[in-house]
Motif scaffolding. Structure first.
Motif, PDB file in Angstrom:
ATOM      1  N   ARG A 269     -60.632  55.092  51.727  1.00 53.54           N
ATOM      2  CA  ARG A 269     -59.643  54.276  52.441  1.00 53.54           C
ATOM      3  C   ARG A 269     -60.192  53.778  53.779  1.00 53.54           C
ATOM      4  O   ARG A 269     -59.852  52.690  54.234  1.00 53.54           O
ATOM      5  N   ASP A 366     -49.454  52.385  59.187  1.00 55.93           N
ATOM      6  CA  ASP A 366     -50.424  52.326  58.083  1.00 55.93           C
ATOM      7  C   ASP A 366     -51.154  53.662  57.890  1.00 55.93           C
ATOM      8  O   ASP A 366     -52.145  53.733  57.168  1.00 55.93           O
ATOM      9  N   ILE A 368     -51.528  57.818  56.792  1.00 56.30           N
ATOM     10  CA  ILE A 368     -51.140  58.596  55.617  1.00 56.30           C
ATOM     11  C   ILE A 368     -51.092  60.086  55.951  1.00 56.30           C
ATOM     12  O   ILE A 368     -51.882  60.595  56.752  1.00 56.30           O
ATOM     13  N   THR A 431     -49.512  62.134  48.785  1.00 56.36           N
ATOM     14  CA  THR A 431     -50.039  61.148  49.738  1.00 56.36           C
ATOM     15  C   THR A 431     -48.871  60.252  50.140  1.00 56.36           C
ATOM     16  O   THR A 431     -48.379  59.439  49.331  1.00 56.36           O
ATOM     17  N   HIS A 433     -47.349  57.371  52.680  1.00 55.85           N
ATOM     18  CA  HIS A 433     -47.844  56.257  53.499  1.00 55.85           C
ATOM     19  C   HIS A 433     -46.777  55.753  54.461  1.00 55.85           C
ATOM     20  O   HIS A 433     -45.613  55.576  54.085  1.00 55.85           O
ATOM     21  N   LYS A 434     -47.183  55.546  55.710  1.00 55.68           N
ATOM     22  CA  LYS A 434     -46.296  54.975  56.715  1.00 55.68           C
ATOM     23  C   LYS A 434     -46.535  53.472  56.795  1.00 55.68           C
ATOM     24  O   LYS A 434     -47.686  53.025  56.939  1.00 55.68           O
TER      25      LYS A 434
END
Length: 436
Positions: A269, A366, A368, A431, A433-434
């Motif tokens: 990532r 964005d 994690i 996982t 995610h924001k």
């Protein structure tokens, strides 16, 4: 005739041992040089030289000296024992166990040797070996309280619950208010899946120390309650005791691959590694080793200073905080990290409601959150405390917590977290995610 007259090296060896114990390594080396000059083939000198070298951080030199000692006196118990202990401290368990068994056969009635052999067996996770030598120790010193406690704990770990309970019962019959034995019997009942049988013991412990968080925790368990968290005082001795051999035990013995898998996911990532990562429950730094140095910051959080000392040796972390993960998250400012990882640590954290919410706040847009949980039955409670003392979480509940905290996507993958007693431990990796 004095011992010094018949053994001219004795005074030097005694002095060198005292100097090593005090950390006066420079003068200890000078003293041992005098001893070598008197008797170049004295195995005792090389044994002490090995202890000195290890204390100075020269592990290679320690092995060389101790192997020289054993070569000079192959049937000398103290030299063999020190070599076995060094092997165990350096996680070379196969040879450590073989050498320890050799020493035990050479000196079957030496209690110092017995203590060392049992320590090596425990370090190696060789409970069967420990039990065998503990039984032998009780033949040498019948009724010894410390040996009986150790044997009772090991038998419980092996699943020999009846024999373990019989030992705890006998110990408490002799000393009804002995806190160590009361705790031991409580733990044995919990491990056997019968916590209610320990209610009286838990109450007795609270009478001895009403404010003790660990005793309060045990009291909740014996009442059929699931404590929201485990007290730090309960976990800290466990992690401190595992620190020296945790890496080898987890990766080789338990086939623990999560740090490698998660590190690969993070690097895929962020291939440029320009990120800040918060490693909750960093332990000995397995995730950090797999990530390598970052063009950002890698911060480790762990309750155990001994674990952190091991992690620091890898030279990949920028800072450490010795605190539990709940406090670490609560006290961290908003938006600092692109990644927060919590691998094999939420199994000790209990209720994750606040932790997940705080992690969302601490993450940058964005970012994690990656964490693992042991899996609880979907038809049961959201949070389950297993007999082994770890929490299992219901997958659907954890997903709901992440959504409630504000994460926009939540990916959950079921997996085998590790192996214990040759059986897979099932869990899942989340996982979350924001949104950017």
């Amino acid at each position: 005739m004095s011992a010094t007259a018949t053994d001219p090296n004795l005074k030097h060896l005694t002095k060198a041992r005292e100097q090593i114990a005090k950390g006066d390594l420079k003068n200890a080396a000078l003293t041992l040089n005098k001893a070598i000059a008197l008797w170049p083939q004295d195995a005792r000198v090389y044994m002490l030289g090995g202890l000195l070298a290890e204390k100075a951080g020269n592990v290679k030199g320690a092995f060389e000296a101790l192997r020289k000692s054993v070569a000079l006196a192959p049937a000398w118990g103290p030299g063999l024992l020190e070599l076995a202990l060094l092997l165990a401290r350096q996680n070379q368990f196969k040879e450590a166990v073989e050498t320890a068994e050799k020493v035990a056969a050479l000196e079957p009635k030496n209690l110092q040797v017995l203590a060392g052999v049992i320590d090596i067996a425990h370090r190696a996770g060789h409970t069967e070996m420990a039990v065998r030598h503990l039984r032998r120790g009780l033949e040498l010193v019948p009724g010894d309280v410390a040996l009986r406690r150790l044997l009772a704990r090991d038998l419980s770990e092996q699943g020999h619950h009846e024999e373990s309970m019989a030992l705890w019962d006998a110990l408490l019959e002799q000393h009804p208010e002995d806190a160590q034995s009361l705790v031991g019997r409580v733990q044995a009942c919990i491990t056997a899946g019968k916590p209610a049988q320990a209610r009286e013991d838990a109450a007795a412990l609270l009478n001895l120390a009403p404010g003790d968080a660990v005793y309060q925790y045990y009291a909740q368990l014996t009442q059929g309650e699931t404590p929201a968290q485990q007290p730090a005082a309960l976990m800290l001795p466990l992690f401190d005791g595992m620190a020296e051999f945790y890496d080898v035990h987890m990766v080789r013995s338990l086939k623990y691959q999560l740090p490698k898998q998660v590190a690969e996911k993070i690097i895929a990532r962020h291939p440029d590694k320009k990120i800040n990562v918060l490693d909750l429950g960093c332990g000995t730094g397995l995730l950090g080793v797999c990530l390598g140095r970052l063009d950002g910051a890698l911060i480790g959080v762990d309750l155990s200073m001994k674990m952190i000392e091991q992690a620091a040796r890898h030279n990949v972390y920028d800072r450490f905080h010795t605190v539990n993960l709940h406090d670490a998250l609560r006290e961290t400012p908003d938006g600092l990290y692109q990644v927060i990882a919590a691998l094999d640590v939420f199994i000790y954290a209990g209720d994750l409601t606040q932790a997940v919410s705080d992690a969302f706040r601490v993450l940058a847009p964005d970012g994690i959150l990656i964490f693992s949980c042991e899996i609880a039955d979907e038809s049961g409670a959201n949070l389950v405390l297993l007999p082994a003392g770890r929490y299992a979480h219901k997958r659907s509940h954890v997903e709901a917590l992440c959504k409630a905290a504000g994460f926009d996507t939540v990916d959950v993958q079921e997996t085998v977290l590790r192996h214990e007693n040759h059986q897979p431990v099932h869990g899942f990796v989340v996982t979350a995610h924001k949104r950017a």
